[in-house]
Write a protein that holds these residues in place. Structure first.
Motif, short mmCIF file in Angstrom:
data_model
loop_
_atom_site.label_atom_id
_atom_site.label_comp_id
_atom_site.label_asym_id
_atom_site.label_seq_id
_atom_site.Cartn_x
_atom_site.Cartn_y
_atom_site.Cartn_z
N LEU A 153 -31.37 -6.30 -16.71
CA LEU A 153 -30.08 -6.98 -16.66
C LEU A 153 -29.05 -6.09 -15.97
CD1 LEU A 153 -29.59 -8.79 -20.07
CD2 LEU A 153 -30.14 -9.70 -17.83
N LEU A 180 -26.92 -14.29 -8.63
CA LEU A 180 -25.65 -14.08 -9.34
C LEU A 180 -25.47 -12.62 -9.73
CD1 LEU A 180 -25.63 -17.21 -11.68
CD2 LEU A 180 -24.46 -16.90 -9.50
N ILE A 224 -27.14 -11.20 -12.09
CA ILE A 224 -27.36 -11.05 -13.53
C ILE A 224 -28.60 -10.20 -13.79
CG2 ILE A 224 -28.01 -12.30 -15.63
CD1 ILE A 224 -26.19 -14.54 -14.76
N PRO A 278 -23.05 -8.75 -13.40
CA PRO A 278 -22.90 -9.66 -12.25
C PRO A 278 -21.58 -9.41 -11.54
CG PRO A 278 -22.40 -10.80 -14.29
CD PRO A 278 -22.90 -9.44 -14.67
#
Lengths: 232, 232
Positions: free
Chosen positions: A81, A68, A70, A84
């Motif tokens: 992190l 995704l 992320i 996305p």
DNA sequence: TTTGTCTTTATGTAGTACATAAATACTAAT
DNA sequence: ATTAGTATTTATGTACTACATAAAGACAAA
């Protein structure tokens, strides 16, 4: 008599896998720690031990978040992190073969709604150069060739989205187009709209947004009428 | 002098992991074999051997498809294709904390476009009972309480989507609302619209779709104006 | 026909091992 | 002293083995 387990009002018990749980736990972790793009995560082993699962399972969950967009992982550096790609994840499931008929139908409507609502954004952002580009597309229109007609349709409406300057909208549309095409092919024959692409460009040029809105509505009328006659 | 590797026009080499590749291969497989929901896949071992990767890697890729709802696995029975939950995958990435500012902005616009384009679908599907439900929501409107105002806003516009009968649209909206709320809070103060919710219901009741469209546009005017003044 | 038991098998989970790349520290050379 | 080269460390990437678990299927018994 049917012996389907789903009968008699029994709901089948949901057997959540460990991986599903770990994925949830990870999401909770990100949210509760208020982590945002750029922040880094503990190592795989630390997380796995903290959760009491094997590194294998953890990695299956992490694999999902990686897909995704992320999180991104680099050797030695660990995991961080990232922002996305919102539409990217949509793209992964938006394949005509896979999506069920109801959803396909909903998306078909969604696309029409977008098309109708786009006008304000369009007039806000349009410039002279855009009109010329639209002219060029209209001039290429060859309604006699059916396979080309679709391409031209995509080119014209795609350009409209492009003019709005909204990248998400534009990408969204280009993802929806194949589905739209798919629905059209399977559902009914093509009805020529009263208002052509050339007419629409003319309306834009006049600069009257209300007239353009009405024009677009007429242009899409065959599709709208088709919707009204379908009992879902 | 900066020593960033991304400078000098060099694009960083993309190091695709084996898992990424396997995911792609699996997608290709589904597409080329024209598999659809209900069809079953080979066993994990068979696929892993055919691809020449460990079962581990394959499972990391399968885990992704499982999350998207593209496949479902049961012990002994094996894996079968299923209809993915299109919006479900969107939901996984649509968290204000994670999404970058530009995308957030685009989604904000997208929501407005939807709102403006929804009218035709709305008039096509609305029934007497719906009007009463809208009345009830409007009567609850308490603009003096700011935290409640948001909830009422969501209730009213959410109801409009609900009336369209388009489940995807409705869910889409309810997913967007938190983001919308987030953007509103961070970007600027609230400006009272000239056309109220009560006015909109009145316009629906009159049954004139054009007037309603104009009304909705006025209702959203503060937001639209805000967009026009932002240089992205 | 139903119920119970056994076997088989594909997925679910755990653990170990090693490859690989990148950060860090350290060393040598100009 | 700065640069280039080397060694070490470490977190992720990949592979393999082992076993648990649940469900399908076969077969036997009531």
């Amino acid at each position: 008599m049917s012996t389907k387990e789903t009968s008699m009002g029994f709901k089948p018990i949901e057997a959540t896998s460990l991986t599903d749980l770990v994925e949830l736990k990870l999401r909770d972790f990100l949210q509760e720690k208020k982590l945002k793009a750029g922040d880094s995560l503990p190592t795989e082993m630390e997380i796995a031990e903290a959760l009491g699962v094997s590194r294998n399972i953890l990695r299956e969950a992490l694999s999902r978040l990686r897909m995704l967009g992320i999180i991104t992982s680099k050797k030695k550096r660990g995991m961080v992190l990232t922002h996305p790609d919102v539409l990217g994840s949509l793209e992964k499931v938006l394949q005509p073969q896979l999506v069920d008929k109801n959803t396909l139908h909903d998306i078909f409507e969604l696309r029409l709604v977008l098309e109708l609502g786009m006008a304000d954004l369009l007039f806000m952002r349009i410039e002279e150069q855009h009109l010329e580009e639209l002219d060029k597309i209209v001039k290429n229109d060859d309604s006699t060739n059916p396979s080309f007609r679709i391409k031209n349709e995509i080119a014209f409406h795609g350009k409209l989205y492009e003019i709005t300057g909204n990248q998400t909208l534009k990408r969204f549309q280009s993802m929806l187009m194949p589905l739209f095409d798919f629905v059209l092919k399977t559902e009914k024959r093509v009805v020529a709209p009263k208002v052509s692409h050339a007419d629409l460009v003319e309306l834009i040029r006049k600069g009257n947004i209300d007239e353009f809105k009405k024009g677009m509505e007429e242009h899409l009328r065959p599709h709208l009428d088709a919707l009204a006659n379908i009992n879902k």
